[in-house]
Design a protein around this motif. Structure first.
Motif, PDB file in Angstrom:
ATOM      1  N   ASN A  19       0.817  -1.219   0.000  1.00  0.00           N
ATOM      2  CA  ASN A  19       0.000   0.000   0.000  1.00  0.00           C
ATOM      3  C   ASN A  19       0.849   1.267   0.000  1.00  0.00           C
ATOM      4  O   ASN A  19       0.431   2.298   0.521  1.00  0.00           O
ATOM      5  N   ILE A  20       2.036   1.209  -0.597  1.00  0.00           N
ATOM      6  CA  ILE A  20       2.924   2.368  -0.572  1.00  0.00           C
ATOM      7  C   ILE A  20       2.323   3.564  -1.303  1.00  0.00           C
ATOM      8  O   ILE A  20       2.719   4.720  -1.071  1.00  0.00           O
ATOM      9  N   ASP A  21       1.323   3.304  -2.168  1.00  0.00           N
ATOM     10  CA  ASP A  21       0.679   4.405  -2.878  1.00  0.00           C
ATOM     11  C   ASP A  21      -0.053   5.352  -1.924  1.00  0.00           C
ATOM     12  O   ASP A  21      -0.383   6.486  -2.309  1.00  0.00           O
ATOM     13  N   LEU A  22      -0.312   4.907  -0.705  1.00  0.00           N
ATOM     14  CA  LEU A  22      -0.945   5.787   0.285  1.00  0.00           C
ATOM     15  C   LEU A  22      -0.096   7.023   0.560  1.00  0.00           C
ATOM     16  O   LEU A  22      -0.616   8.046   1.001  1.00  0.00           O
ATOM     17  N   LEU A  23       1.194   6.925   0.280  1.00  0.00           N
ATOM     18  CA  LEU A  23       2.096   8.042   0.538  1.00  0.00           C
ATOM     19  C   LEU A  23       1.746   9.258  -0.309  1.00  0.00           C
ATOM     20  O   LEU A  23       1.972  10.399   0.118  1.00  0.00           O
ATOM     21  N   TRP A  24       1.177   9.045  -1.501  1.00  0.00           N
ATOM     22  CA  TRP A  24       0.819  10.181  -2.363  1.00  0.00           C
ATOM     23  C   TRP A  24      -0.662  10.210  -2.747  1.00  0.00           C
ATOM     24  O   TRP A  24      -1.098  11.114  -3.449  1.00  0.00           O
ATOM     25  N   THR A  25      -1.447   9.243  -2.259  1.00  0.00           N
ATOM     26  CA  THR A  25      -2.880   9.249  -2.570  1.00  0.00           C
ATOM     27  C   THR A  25      -3.747   9.511  -1.346  1.00  0.00           C
ATOM     28  O   THR A  25      -4.916   9.886  -1.502  1.00  0.00           O
ATOM     29  N   HIS A  26      -3.226   9.311  -0.163  1.00  0.00           N
ATOM     30  CA  HIS A  26      -4.004   9.501   1.066  1.00  0.00           C
ATOM     31  C   HIS A  26      -3.599  10.811   1.729  1.00  0.00           C
ATOM     32  O   HIS A  26      -2.431  11.220   1.670  1.00  0.00           O
TER      33      HIS A  26
END
Length: 448
Positions: A210-217
């Motif tokens: 879920n590393i995309d949470l760094l730029w999507t959350h």
């Protein structure tokens, strides 16, 4: 160096022009016990040696550290309890704990949960499906909550008007006298803690895909903004090479402006709906920003005055200012302290802090000595070139760490070079009632 013990109401001056590599620092906050001089070795100021182990091993600021421990225990107890009192999945047995969205499996795969199954509620990026993820979450949440006391104190230690008032009340018995040292102490902790917090969140998100949470959350985006701001706040004030490369005005601008950015990013980092399992950022940071801004406005409007006939005496090593301050200025702080000086004919936007001391023949006058070493002071020296009278703005006076000298009947003031100025006020204020010793070290005899 040996200091003889004389009768009370005695004042000794010991001046040295010999440079020494093994000096002894004696704080004015230390007293004599049984006529034995207690000396302390020089403080080690290497930033490389500063770490969390030394932070908690130190005996300084026990109240702050106790508050951090309580904050850490609180968030651990709120995290590792079964839902709805905590975040642990109620269907998971002890030893198989996990944090998932018990209402929506798709949220769990995306790395978020929505409390109470509310599809419109905020999505919290706290999913931890394995033991290593739980450990990472625990470390990141502990690091977040141990920030709160430091963030509060970083702001409060710079609320100069508030500190002036509190120092006149019994609350001063429980306050540290060197507020800037406490500010720096908390700042160093934050400089490291934000990286710990970010690292373990990213590690947990990476392990779970879920590393995309760094730029999507919102938590990831505001976290990156806060991390970037923290770098620009701390490094120019901590790294000696940057301090030499960047002017004081640039470093001060970065320090103040990006701390507002840091605080605003933290306000939006999470929501109050997470309370009591988090969600305190908006309350704590919002209070700090508003209170600090109001305090700064009070200082600017009610503790700042223009001295139209400021006397400037130009000396080879610097400039001495003599200011006929108002009665309100004198009543605010009768002896010593420090103030911020602005000379609009040099720069309207620069305010520099200087120690204040009383005129030897007229205590209603305040004096400042500017050593000709920095860019701004060199510009002042170059523009004057002769004794003259010009306007100056003075902001203050503010409580100095030397104020603690009045708590003791036997005091040693240690000063080097221009550092003699705050000691002069201590000598003048207490020479009739206390024994004061002055150790003054200069580069050469001519500089004294």
């Amino acid at each position: 160096m040996y200091i003889s013990h004389a009768q009370p109401h005695h004042f000794d001056v010991i001046a040295s022009s010999e440079p020494t590599s093994d000096t002894v620092e004696v704080s004015p906050s230390k007293s004599f016990e049984d006529d034995n001089l207690v000396m302390h070795p020089p403080k080690q100021r290497s930033h490389r040696s500063w770490c969390f182990r030394q932070y908690y091993k130190s005996t300084r600021y026990k109240g702050l550290k106790m508050a951090q421990v309580l904050c850490a225990l609180y968030i651990l107890s709120m995290t590792f309890r079964y839902y709805p009192n905590g975040l642990i999945d109620p269907s998971a047995s002890f030893g198989q704990w996990r944090i998932v969205d018990v209402w929506n499996a798709e949220n769990t795969e995306a790395g978020v949960i929505q409390l109470e199954g509310d599809p419109l509620g905020p999505k919290r990026a706290v999913v931890a499906k394995e033991r290593i993820s739980l450990i990472c979450l625990a470390i990141s949440r502990i690091s977040a909550f141990t920030m709160y006391p430091c963030i509060f104190l970083v702001f409060m230690t710079k609320c100069k008007a508030t500190i002036n008032f509190l120092m006149t009340t019994p609350l001063s018995l429980y306050m540290v006298h060197d507020q800037h040292e406490l500010h720096s102490f908390c700042g160093k902790f934050l400089a490291i803690d934000v990286w710990v917090h970010t690292l373990f969140h990213c590690l947990r998100w990476g392990l779970q895909g879920n590393i995309d949470l760094l730029w999507t959350h919102i938590a990831g985006i505001t976290g990156l903004i806060a991390l970037f701001a923290c770098v620009l706040i701390c490094l120019p004030m901590m790294v000696q090479r940057l301090m030499r490369l960047m002017s004081y005005e640039v470093r001060k601008f970065l320090h103040i402006s990006f701390f507002y950015i840091f605080a605003l990013a933290m306000i939006f980092h999470n929501e109050t709906s997470a309370w009591p399992n988090g969600g305190y950022n908006q309350v704590i940071l919002g209070f700090c920003i508003i209170f600090y801004t109001l305090d700064a406005a009070y200082v600017m409007l009610f503790m700042t005055e223009m001295i139209e006939t400021t006397v400037f005496n130009v000396l080879p090593s610097g400039v001495q200012m003599t200011l006929a301050v108002s009665d309100n200025f004198q009543k605010a702080y009768a002896q010593g302290g420090y103030g911020y000086v602005c000379l609009p004919w040099v720069s309207k936007n620069q305010w520099h802090a200087f120690s204040l001391f009383e005129h030897p023949s007229n205590p209603n006058l305040r004096q400042v000595f500017m050593l000709n070493v920095g860019n701004w002071t060199k510009e002042v020296h170059a523009q004057l070139q002769r004794n003259t009278v010009r306007p100056a703005w003075i902001q203050g006076p503010f409580v100095s760490p030397y104020n603690n000298a009045l708590a003791f009947d036997n005091t040693i003031c240690v000063a080097t070079g221009i550092g003699i100025t705050p000691a002069l006020s201590v000598i003048r204020a207490h020479r009739e009632s206390r024994r004061i010793n002055l150790i003054w070290a200069c580069r050469d005899v001519a500089s004294k």
